[in-house]
Every structure is written in C-alpha cells, then in structure tokens.
Design a protein around this motif. Structure first.
Motif, PDB file in Angstrom:
ATOM      1  N   ASP A   3      -6.522  -3.113 -16.506  1.00 20.16           N
ATOM      2  CA  ASP A   3      -6.361  -3.287 -15.068  1.00 20.16           C
ATOM      3  C   ASP A   3      -5.401  -2.228 -14.544  1.00 20.16           C
ATOM      4  O   ASP A   3      -4.272  -2.125 -14.998  1.00 20.16           O
ATOM      5  CB  ASP A   3      -5.825  -4.697 -14.777  1.00 20.16           C
ATOM      6  N   GLN A   4      -5.828  -1.418 -13.602  1.00 18.15           N
ATOM      7  CA  GLN A   4      -5.031  -0.323 -13.059  1.00 18.15           C
ATOM      8  C   GLN A   4      -4.398  -0.665 -11.711  1.00 18.15           C
ATOM      9  O   GLN A   4      -3.893   0.210 -11.033  1.00 18.15           O
ATOM     10  CB  GLN A   4      -5.919   0.918 -12.902  1.00 18.15           C
ATOM     11  N   THR A   5      -4.427  -1.926 -11.322  1.00 17.96           N
ATOM     12  CA  THR A   5      -3.885  -2.288 -10.018  1.00 17.96           C
ATOM     13  C   THR A   5      -2.367  -2.288 -10.047  1.00 17.96           C
ATOM     14  O   THR A   5      -1.736  -2.581 -11.047  1.00 17.96           O
ATOM     15  CB  THR A   5      -4.385  -3.678  -9.572  1.00 17.96           C
ATOM     16  N   THR A   6      -1.801  -1.939  -8.925  1.00 18.34           N
ATOM     17  CA  THR A   6      -0.352  -1.934  -8.762  1.00 18.34           C
ATOM     18  C   THR A   6       0.026  -3.087  -7.859  1.00 18.34           C
ATOM     19  O   THR A   6      -0.602  -3.323  -6.834  1.00 18.34           O
ATOM     20  CB  THR A   6       0.108  -0.611  -8.108  1.00 18.34           C
ATOM     21  N   ARG A   7       1.066  -3.783  -8.251  1.00 17.61           N
ATOM     22  CA  ARG A   7       1.579  -4.876  -7.434  1.00 17.61           C
ATOM     23  C   ARG A   7       2.506  -4.310  -6.378  1.00 17.61           C
ATOM     24  O   ARG A   7       3.320  -3.432  -6.654  1.00 17.61           O
ATOM     25  CB  ARG A   7       2.375  -5.825  -8.331  1.00 17.61           C
ATOM     26  N   TYR A   8       2.394  -4.800  -5.159  1.00 16.08           N
ATOM     27  CA  TYR A   8       3.240  -4.380  -4.047  1.00 16.08           C
ATOM     28  C   TYR A   8       4.089  -5.566  -3.618  1.00 16.08           C
ATOM     29  O   TYR A   8       3.566  -6.645  -3.352  1.00 16.08           O
ATOM     30  CB  TYR A   8       2.393  -3.874  -2.878  1.00 16.08           C
ATOM     31  N   LEU A   9       5.389  -5.358  -3.556  1.00 10.44           N
ATOM     32  CA  LEU A   9       6.318  -6.440  -3.266  1.00 10.44           C
ATOM     33  C   LEU A   9       6.919  -6.298  -1.873  1.00 10.44           C
ATOM     34  O   LEU A   9       7.127  -5.189  -1.380  1.00 10.44           O
ATOM     35  CB  LEU A   9       7.447  -6.441  -4.301  1.00 10.44           C
ATOM     36  N   ARG A  10       7.229  -7.436  -1.279  1.00  7.30           N
ATOM     37  CA  ARG A  10       7.921  -7.445   0.004  1.00  7.30           C
ATOM     38  C   ARG A  10       9.399  -7.143  -0.220  1.00  7.30           C
ATOM     39  O   ARG A  10       9.930  -7.356  -1.309  1.00  7.30           O
ATOM     40  CB  ARG A  10       7.783  -8.810   0.671  1.00  7.30           C
ATOM     41  N   VAL A  11      10.057  -6.680   0.817  1.00 12.17           N
ATOM     42  CA  VAL A  11      11.480  -6.368   0.740  1.00 12.17           C
ATOM     43  C   VAL A  11      12.265  -7.595   0.282  1.00 12.17           C
ATOM     44  O   VAL A  11      13.161  -7.496  -0.561  1.00 12.17           O
ATOM     45  CB  VAL A  11      11.998  -5.841   2.093  1.00 12.17           C
ATOM     46  N   ASN A  12      11.926  -8.751   0.800  1.00  6.34           N
ATOM     47  CA  ASN A  12      12.624  -9.980   0.428  1.00  6.34           C
ATOM     48  C   ASN A  12      12.508 -10.262  -1.077  1.00  6.34           C
ATOM     49  O   ASN A  12      13.485 -10.635  -1.727  1.00  6.34           O
ATOM     50  CB  ASN A  12      12.077 -11.165   1.234  1.00  6.34           C
ATOM     51  N   ALA A  13      11.329 -10.057  -1.644  1.00  4.52           N
ATOM     52  CA  ALA A  13      11.123 -10.294  -3.076  1.00  4.52           C
ATOM     53  C   ALA A  13      11.943  -9.315  -3.916  1.00  4.52           C
ATOM     54  O   ALA A  13      12.506  -9.689  -4.951  1.00  4.52           O
ATOM     55  CB  ALA A  13       9.641 -10.179  -3.427  1.00  4.52           C
ATOM     56  N   VAL A  14      12.040  -8.071  -3.465  1.00  3.47           N
ATOM     57  CA  VAL A  14      12.827  -7.078  -4.192  1.00  3.47           C
ATOM     58  C   VAL A  14      14.320  -7.422  -4.111  1.00  3.47           C
ATOM     59  O   VAL A  14      15.038  -7.344  -5.104  1.00  3.47           O
ATOM     60  CB  VAL A  14      12.549  -5.660  -3.651  1.00  3.47           C
ATOM     61  N   SER A  21      21.196  -7.905  -0.895  1.00  4.09           N
ATOM     62  CA  SER A  21      20.696  -8.213   0.438  1.00  4.09           C
ATOM     63  C   SER A  21      19.473  -7.363   0.795  1.00  4.09           C
ATOM     64  O   SER A  21      19.260  -6.278   0.248  1.00  4.09           O
ATOM     65  CB  SER A  21      21.794  -7.982   1.485  1.00  4.09           C
ATOM     66  N   LYS A  22      18.703  -7.869   1.747  1.00  2.00           N
ATOM     67  CA  LYS A  22      17.560  -7.105   2.242  1.00  2.00           C
ATOM     68  C   LYS A  22      18.039  -5.809   2.894  1.00  2.00           C
ATOM     69  O   LYS A  22      17.384  -4.777   2.779  1.00  2.00           O
ATOM     70  CB  LYS A  22      16.748  -7.928   3.238  1.00  2.00           C
ATOM     71  N   ALA A  23      19.205  -5.857   3.548  1.00  2.00           N
ATOM     72  CA  ALA A  23      19.756  -4.664   4.194  1.00  2.00           C
ATOM     73  C   ALA A  23      19.991  -3.554   3.168  1.00  2.00           C
ATOM     74  O   ALA A  23      19.762  -2.373   3.455  1.00  2.00           O
ATOM     75  CB  ALA A  23      21.047  -5.005   4.923  1.00  2.00           C
ATOM     76  N   THR A  24      20.434  -3.914   1.977  1.00  2.00           N
ATOM     77  CA  THR A  24      20.653  -2.927   0.918  1.00  2.00           C
ATOM     78  C   THR A  24      19.333  -2.279   0.517  1.00  2.00           C
ATOM     79  O   THR A  24      19.273  -1.062   0.303  1.00  2.00           O
ATOM     80  CB  THR A  24      21.329  -3.592  -0.298  1.00  2.00           C
ATOM     81  N   ILE A  25      18.283  -3.061   0.442  1.00  2.00           N
ATOM     82  CA  ILE A  25      16.958  -2.514   0.109  1.00  2.00           C
ATOM     83  C   ILE A  25      16.483  -1.579   1.222  1.00  2.00           C
ATOM     84  O   ILE A  25      16.000  -0.477   0.959  1.00  2.00           O
ATOM     85  CB  ILE A  25      15.935  -3.643  -0.130  1.00  2.00           C
ATOM     86  N   TYR A  26      16.632  -2.002   2.475  1.00  2.00           N
ATOM     87  CA  TYR A  26      16.232  -1.139   3.593  1.00  2.00           C
ATOM     88  C   TYR A  26      17.012   0.178   3.585  1.00  2.00           C
ATOM     89  O   TYR A  26      16.446   1.248   3.832  1.00  2.00           O
ATOM     90  CB  TYR A  26      16.428  -1.851   4.934  1.00  2.00           C
ATOM     91  N   ARG A  27      18.318   0.137   3.273  1.00  5.82           N
ATOM     92  CA  ARG A  27      19.118   1.364   3.201  1.00  5.82           C
ATOM     93  C   ARG A  27      18.620   2.263   2.076  1.00  5.82           C
ATOM     94  O   ARG A  27      18.554   3.486   2.237  1.00  5.82           O
ATOM     95  CB  ARG A  27      20.602   1.040   2.997  1.00  5.82           C
ATOM     96  N   ALA A  28      18.266   1.675   0.927  1.00  3.94           N
ATOM     97  CA  ALA A  28      17.761   2.461  -0.199  1.00  3.94           C
ATOM     98  C   ALA A  28      16.422   3.114   0.159  1.00  3.94           C
ATOM     99  O   ALA A  28      16.175   4.268  -0.215  1.00  3.94           O
ATOM    100  CB  ALA A  28      17.617   1.583  -1.438  1.00  3.94           C
ATOM    101  N   ILE A  29      15.590   2.413   0.890  1.00  5.14           N
ATOM    102  CA  ILE A  29      14.313   2.985   1.332  1.00  5.14           C
ATOM    103  C   ILE A  29      14.576   4.138   2.299  1.00  5.14           C
ATOM    104  O   ILE A  29      14.018   5.227   2.154  1.00  5.14           O
ATOM    105  CB  ILE A  29      13.424   1.901   1.985  1.00  5.14           C
ATOM    106  N   LYS A  30      15.449   3.906   3.272  1.00  2.00           N
ATOM    107  CA  LYS A  30      15.766   4.936   4.268  1.00  2.00           C
ATOM    108  C   LYS A  30      16.372   6.173   3.614  1.00  2.00           C
ATOM    109  O   LYS A  30      16.100   7.299   4.023  1.00  2.00           O
ATOM    110  CB  LYS A  30      16.722   4.375   5.320  1.00  2.00           C
ATOM    111  N   ALA A  31      17.182   5.975   2.568  1.00  2.00           N
ATOM    112  CA  ALA A  31      17.826   7.086   1.861  1.00  2.00           C
ATOM    113  C   ALA A  31      16.881   7.786   0.886  1.00  2.00           C
ATOM    114  O   ALA A  31      17.250   8.785   0.281  1.00  2.00           O
ATOM    115  CB  ALA A  31      19.054   6.574   1.109  1.00  2.00           C
TER     116      ALA A  31
END
Length: 86
Positions: A3-14, A21-31
């Motif tokens: 199976d070659q499918t990739t799982r995609y997670l929501r910010v909350n799950a990460v 915090s979700k804010a930390t994830i958003y900052r990491a994405i922005k950076a």
C-alpha cells in the motif's frame, strides 16, 4: 502488493501526538520546519513530513547538546533521561 498511500493528519492530531500546542505546530509550518498541504480550507500534514521533522529535531538536539559539551549518540537521544537534560 504494498500500500503506497500516505496518511494525512490534522494539526490537532499532530499537536496531540507530540504533546504540544496547535500554535507550535502552526509556527513550525509557517517557518518551513513541517511540510503541510492545504486541502480545501484545512491544513493536513503528511506522515512523511513528520518523520523528516523528527529527524531534523533529533539532529538539532544533538548539536545543542554537543555545544554544551555533552557527547551524544543516536541511542542517547532515545532515552527519557536525555529528554530531561534538554
């Protein structure tokens, strides 16, 4: 067949996965530290991006500890004791 499918997670799950915090994830994405996709109006983070983020974070931790005079190996970073030092 593999199976070659990739799982995609929501910010909350990460955020829950790493216990941050979700804010930390958003900052990491922005950076640019975590790759994310905008699907509709929602951000999704592919699992492969998390593996890359973890690898980078581990290397950054090694370098930080080395700069403090701590000699580390990959196995040292896997222990809970090292996490308390950082």
């Amino acid at each position: 067949m593999q199976d070659q499918t990739t799982r995609y997670l929501r910010v909350n799950a990460v955020a829950e996965r790493y216990d941050i915090s979700k804010a930390t994830i958003y900052r990491a994405i922005k950076a640019g530290k975590i790759d994310a996709l905008l699907i509709g109006k929602s951000l999704r983070i592919p699992e492969y991006a998390l593996r890359a983020f973890e690898d980078t974070a581990a290397e950054d931790a090694r370098q930080a500890l080395d700069s403090l005079g701590h000699n580390t190996s990959a196995s040292d970073l896997d222990s809970d004791e090292t996490a308390e030092v950082a």
